[in-house]
Design an enzyme around this catalytic site. Sequence first.
Site, PDB file in Angstrom:
ATOM      1  N   HIS A  27     -35.869  61.716  -9.119  1.00  0.00           N
ATOM      2  CA  HIS A  27     -35.897  61.162 -10.475  1.00  0.00           C
ATOM      3  C   HIS A  27     -34.543  61.238 -11.176  1.00  0.00           C
ATOM      4  O   HIS A  27     -34.129  60.289 -11.854  1.00  0.00           O
ATOM      5  CB  HIS A  27     -36.956  61.913 -11.283  1.00  0.00           C
ATOM      6  CG  HIS A  27     -37.113  61.426 -12.686  1.00  0.00           C
ATOM      7  ND1 HIS A  27     -37.621  60.186 -12.998  1.00  0.00           N
ATOM      8  CD2 HIS A  27     -36.823  62.026 -13.875  1.00  0.00           C
ATOM      9  CE1 HIS A  27     -37.650  60.032 -14.315  1.00  0.00           C
ATOM     10  NE2 HIS A  27     -37.171  61.131 -14.866  1.00  0.00           N
ATOM     11  N   ASP A  28     -33.840  62.347 -11.020  1.00  0.00           N
ATOM     12  CA  ASP A  28     -32.568  62.546 -11.714  1.00  0.00           C
ATOM     13  C   ASP A  28     -31.462  61.615 -11.246  1.00  0.00           C
ATOM     14  O   ASP A  28     -30.359  61.639 -11.817  1.00  0.00           O
ATOM     15  CB  ASP A  28     -32.091  63.993 -11.540  1.00  0.00           C
ATOM     16  CG  ASP A  28     -32.580  64.908 -12.648  1.00  0.00           C
ATOM     17  OD1 ASP A  28     -33.219  64.415 -13.595  1.00  0.00           O
ATOM     18  OD2 ASP A  28     -32.317  66.124 -12.562  1.00  0.00           O
TER      19      ASP A  28
ATOM     20  N   ARG B 202     -39.549  74.729 -17.396  1.00  0.00           N
ATOM     21  CA  ARG B 202     -38.387  74.054 -16.808  1.00  0.00           C
ATOM     22  C   ARG B 202     -38.418  74.119 -15.288  1.00  0.00           C
ATOM     23  O   ARG B 202     -38.046  73.145 -14.615  1.00  0.00           O
ATOM     24  CB  ARG B 202     -37.103  74.684 -17.338  1.00  0.00           C
ATOM     25  CG  ARG B 202     -35.836  74.003 -16.848  1.00  0.00           C
ATOM     26  CD  ARG B 202     -35.773  72.548 -17.280  1.00  0.00           C
ATOM     27  NE  ARG B 202     -34.434  72.004 -17.142  1.00  0.00           N
ATOM     28  CZ  ARG B 202     -34.077  70.791 -17.524  1.00  0.00           C
ATOM     29  NH1 ARG B 202     -34.975  69.983 -18.059  1.00  0.00           N
ATOM     30  NH2 ARG B 202     -32.836  70.371 -17.388  1.00  0.00           N
TER      31      ARG B 202
ATOM     32  N   SER C 181     -36.298  57.572 -17.975  1.00  0.00           N
ATOM     33  CA  SER C 181     -37.333  58.583 -18.132  1.00  0.00           C
ATOM     34  C   SER C 181     -37.965  58.439 -19.526  1.00  0.00           C
ATOM     35  O   SER C 181     -38.407  57.350 -19.871  1.00  0.00           O
ATOM     36  CB  SER C 181     -36.747  59.976 -17.879  1.00  0.00           C
ATOM     37  OG  SER C 181     -37.750  60.922 -17.659  1.00  0.00           O
TER      38      SER C 181
ATOM     39  N   ASP D  46     -38.258  59.028  -6.194  1.00  0.00           N
ATOM     40  CA  ASP D  46     -38.765  59.630  -7.429  1.00  0.00           C
ATOM     41  C   ASP D  46     -40.226  60.043  -7.240  1.00  0.00           C
ATOM     42  O   ASP D  46     -41.077  59.210  -6.948  1.00  0.00           O
ATOM     43  CB  ASP D  46     -38.646  58.612  -8.567  1.00  0.00           C
ATOM     44  CG  ASP D  46     -38.823  59.217  -9.953  1.00  0.00           C
ATOM     45  OD1 ASP D  46     -39.461  60.282 -10.064  1.00  0.00           O
ATOM     46  OD2 ASP D  46     -38.329  58.611 -10.917  1.00  0.00           O
TER      47      ASP D  46
END
EC number: 2.3.1.31
Length: 377
Positions: A341-342, A213, A143, A311
Amino acid sequence: MPQLAPEGQLATQQIGDIRTEAGALIPDVTIAYHRWGEYEENADGSTNVVLIEHALTGDSNAADWWCDLVGPGKAIDTDLYCVICTNVLGGCNGSTGPSSQHPDGGFWGSRFPATDIRDQVKAEKQFLDAIGITRVKAVLGGSMGGARTLEWAAMFPDVVDAAAVLAVSARASAWQIGIQSAQIMAIENDHHWHEGNYYESGCNPSKGLGAARRIAHLTYRGELEIDERFGTQPQKGENPLGPYRRPDQRFAVESYLDHQADKLVKRFDAGSYVTLTDALNRHDIGRGRGGLNKALESITIPVMVAGVDTDILYPYHQQEHLSRNLGNLLAMAKIVSPVGHDAFLTESRQMDRILRNFFSLISPDEDNPSTYIEFFI
């Protein structure tokens, strides 16, 4: 010999002044870092130093947030390598950033200059110079950490021997800038923001940071994963389908996002979030280098690229673009996961295989056997 911090302990290093790409001056910069493993230098000047680059809201304690991958006998083997992870310039975990003390005794706040990924890498290079390290075996990260890794490969090929770039693109896309700018706006619209000068007010822009967030976290996960976990279920004991909308009557996914927001608000600074997110918006490996493809082609050190098939923040086609255009592609790997993505943080078994392959390819004589390598080019 380099002057290194005690193993596994947070330490700081003064690195002098930083002149940003845009021309601003940040005087007397501090960089925080962790170190694991013993430093070794070979007769040819090469070393066993591995530099890990953390993501947006990460910190220098990689043995904590990548605990399955960093340590003795693990993929990033601290018995073999001297592993170093810094806290990024502009961060809030020991390195100089908006919440740090300004030379006049106040807080930097809104006076902290805009920085980009290259400024972050420049600060890390000055950090290595300050502690006495002149060569790095490998730099790797995902990232925002992947963006820094890519810039390391472009800026300092005489320092870095190899790189592993995970879950990132060659530049910020309009999609990414839009998502990230919405997060910045959420923070700046919090009435406690005070144009970034809230540190002495006693009130933090927590609602804005929490909203940012929530937006970000949805892009870090996979759409199918979120739907399968939560669907349209109400949060236990709550009814989001009543005759009037009430904020305390939530769907389960809302409760989940509230939890993620609350966790970040407790550990991260809103000013750093804005600064680092803006740096991501400015990410462009091709700026001033003749465009993306020309810049990638000019990278001479071997680079491994990995991405996540689901992602939505940095879609896999962006890693395919990297692999097609890098001047010295080492390998390309795909992380297959519903997580999104994580996955580069959560899919430990796949990441273990990928990183072991990476180290076996750049160190074929070391006792670090490869399992297999996959190419998706």
